[in-house]
Design an enzyme around this catalytic site. Structure first.
Site, PDB file in Angstrom:
ATOM      1  CE  LYS A   1      39.572  18.945  15.262  1.00 43.14           C
ATOM      2  NZ  LYS A   1      40.532  19.514  16.247  1.00 43.14           N
TER       3      LYS A   1
ATOM      4  CB  SER B   1      39.873  23.420  15.841  1.00 45.07           C
ATOM      5  OG  SER B   1      40.637  22.340  16.344  1.00 45.07           O
TER       6      SER B   1
ATOM      7  CB  SER C   1      41.231  22.108  19.419  1.00 44.11           C
ATOM      8  OG  SER C   1      41.524  23.310  18.781  1.00 44.11           O
TER       9      SER C   1
HETATM   10  N1  GLN Z   1      42.987  27.923  18.817  1.00 44.56           N
HETATM   11  C1  GLN Z   1      44.275  27.331  18.693  1.00 44.56           C
HETATM   12  C2  GLN Z   1      44.779  27.501  17.290  1.00 44.56           C
HETATM   13  O1  GLN Z   1      44.077  27.998  16.506  1.00 44.56           O
HETATM   14  C3  GLN Z   1      44.243  25.888  19.087  1.00 44.56           C
HETATM   15  C4  GLN Z   1      43.656  25.010  18.060  1.00 44.56           C
HETATM   16  C5  GLN Z   1      43.795  23.570  18.390  1.00 44.56           C
HETATM   17  O2  GLN Z   1      43.977  23.182  19.553  1.00 44.56           O
HETATM   18  N2  GLN Z   1      43.742  22.759  17.361  1.00 44.56           N
HETATM   19  O3  GLN Z   1      45.860  27.135  16.966  1.00 44.56           O
END
Ligand code: GLN
Length: 485
Positions: free
Chosen positions: A78, A153, A177
């Site tokens: 990532k 994400s 994510s």
């Molecule tokens: N969807 C969640 C957020 O936007 C989790 C994102 C994540 O785990 N990085 O914060």
């Protein structure tokens, strides 16, 4: 070896060790797969083809090293894990040209185990989102249906693994994510216990929530990657010094006799899409048929989880992102005359809408006068949420539920940020509690034809239990098909 990309990491690692496949062949197989699938999937921000080829040639000249469990295995990261000499963008304009001078600890450990990095994956900007639509660069398509999102994400990581571009990817999970894109893309994704994997070199979003974990095509693959990246790191004061067990040794179990699985009623009721519920219930029924006992449990504060999480995550984000000021890192606006104007212009140009929204909200909940009403209150609810899990986990070994109320949705379908936040309802509590969880693909939804993930959640540092139960289920469920790309 044109079908190499359909193999698991475990299979490939064996073929590399016994010399059936060379590192160059493995890398070339991934690069041609990237070439074939990227025009539609668009999972990667950077492809490190030259470095990977050079490294492969050098490794082939030396021959296999049995001491290196991931010797020659191509992996994707990532794009918020720092890579020495390779651009690391967080999918943000503000870091578009940022080239770190050090590797994240998890990356160092992968390299020391013999892995070959072939690319950096797309993501929601600074990991804020659930669909990868918040990338400042481009959207990623779900390999099962490119009109749909891969989840977020870590959507680029998930799509890359599902498309066969690599044999494992690292993602990060602040509120789901890793698990959400794993569920949407039909692969395995594991979020370790907070402190299990070093966060050194992970560009922080919510420091008390972020964890790095593996995304792979099988449970055994996830165990192999976790084995390499887990463990204490003196460079991360929140990494915990508890021994790393052998995650592979527990994988061969033939039954689930003696395993108790808790089913939180708040996760199995209202709001759950019937096709997701059906696929998850069928997997739980399989676990019962294999000998597991199921018991109802309660995570009674689930209704408060989204509000609590977004207050804490935004507060931490507003603080973490204050370092991007146009002076020390990244994009600097041209033309501003005063220092403060330069800060403002650099940040306005560099950050996307969702990131700016969160910085503003985070600053608000931390401001004097509102701190007690919001941040402090959220911190208290967080403690209660952890107690909820601790109580439930005295009644069972693992908790099971869906990862997400729906399968992958169409790009653009959740334009309202609050609708998007609702996608996290079943994943964020676990991060607030700091516990380990994973998504296991359990089939395709009967309406959408898209993958469904079952979420398993465990006690702190008991990833091994989760992996052994998941592996047994995986072995007894119908094999997960691969997307027809
Ligand atoms: N969807 C969640 C957020 O936007 C989790 C994102 C994540 O785990 N990085 O914060």
């Amino acid at each position: 070896m044109s079908e190499l990309h359909t193999k698991t990491l475990t299979e490939l690692a064996g073929l590399l060790q016994d010399g059936t496949v060379t590192v160059t062949e493995a890398v070339e197989a991934c690069l041609s797969r990237i070439e074939a699938t990227e025009p539609s999937v668009r999972a990667l921000i950077t492809v490190t083809a030259d470095e990977a080829r050079t490294q492969a040639a050098a490794m082939d000249a030396q021959g296999p090293d049995p001491a290196k469990p991931l010797w020659g295995v191509p992996v994707v990261l990532k794009d918020l894990l720092t890579t020495r000499g390779t651009r690391t963008t967080c999918a943000s304009k503000i870091l578009e040209n940022f080239v770190p001078f050090y590797d994240a600890t998890s990356v160092t450990r992968l390299r020391e185990a013999g892995a070959v990095v072939i690319g950096k994956a797309n993501m929601d900007e600074f990991a804020m989102g659930s669909s990868t639509e918040n990338s400042a660069f481009f959207q990623t398509g779900n390999p099962w249906d490119v009109e749909r999102v891969p989840g977020g994400s870590s959507g680029g990581s998930g799509a890359s693994v599902a498309a066969g571009q690599c044999f494992a990817a690292l993602g990060t999970d602040t509120g789901g994510s890793i698990r959400l894109p794993a569920s949407f893309c039909g692969i395995v994704g594991l979020k370790p216990t907070y402190g299990r994997v070093s966060r050194y070199g992970l560009i922080a979003y919510g420091s008390s929530l972020d964890q790095i974990g593996p995304m792979t095509r099988s449970v055994e693959d996830a165990a192999r990657v976790l084995q390499v990246i887990a463990g204490h790191d003196p460079r991360d004061s929140t990494s915990v010094d508890v021994p790393v067990p052998d995650y592979l040794s527990g994988l061969g179990r033939e039954s689930l006799d003696g395993v108790t699985i808790g089913l939180p009623r708040e996760y199995w009721g209202e709001g759950l899409d019937p096709e997701v519920e059906a696929a998850c219930r069928a997997a739980v029924a399989k676990a019962e048929a294999l000998g597991a006992t199921t018991v109802p449990v309660s995570l009674s504060l689930t209704d408060y989880a989204i509000a609590t999480y977004y207050i804490i995550a935004m507060a931490e984000a507003s603080s973490n992102l204050s370092r991007f000021d146009g002076v020390r890192f990244g994009h600097r606006s041209e033309g501003a005359e005063e220092l403060i104007d330069m800060y403002t212009a650099s940040r306005t140009e560099g950050f996307g809408d969702e990131v700016q929204r969160r910085i503003i909200m985070g600053t608000y909940v931390l401001s004097s006068g509102y701190y007690d009403a919001y941040y402090n209150k959220a911190a208290k609810v967080r403690r209660l949420l952890r107690q909820d899990f601790d109580t439930a986990l005295t009644q069972c070994d693992l908790i099971a539920g869906p990862v997400c109320p729906t399968t992958a949705f169409k790009a653009g379908a959740k334009a309202d940020p609050l609708q998007m936040y609702l996608m996290d309802i079943f994943t964020i509590s676990l991060n607030l509690a700091g516990l380990p969880g994973m998504s296991l693909p359990v089939g395709l939804g009967s309406d959408s034809g898209m993958p469904v993930g079952l979420q398993l959640m465990g006690r702190p540092f008991e990833e091994a239990t989760m992996l052994s139960v998941a592996a047994c289920l995986e072995c007894n469920l119908d094999p997960m098909p691969q997307p027809a790309l």
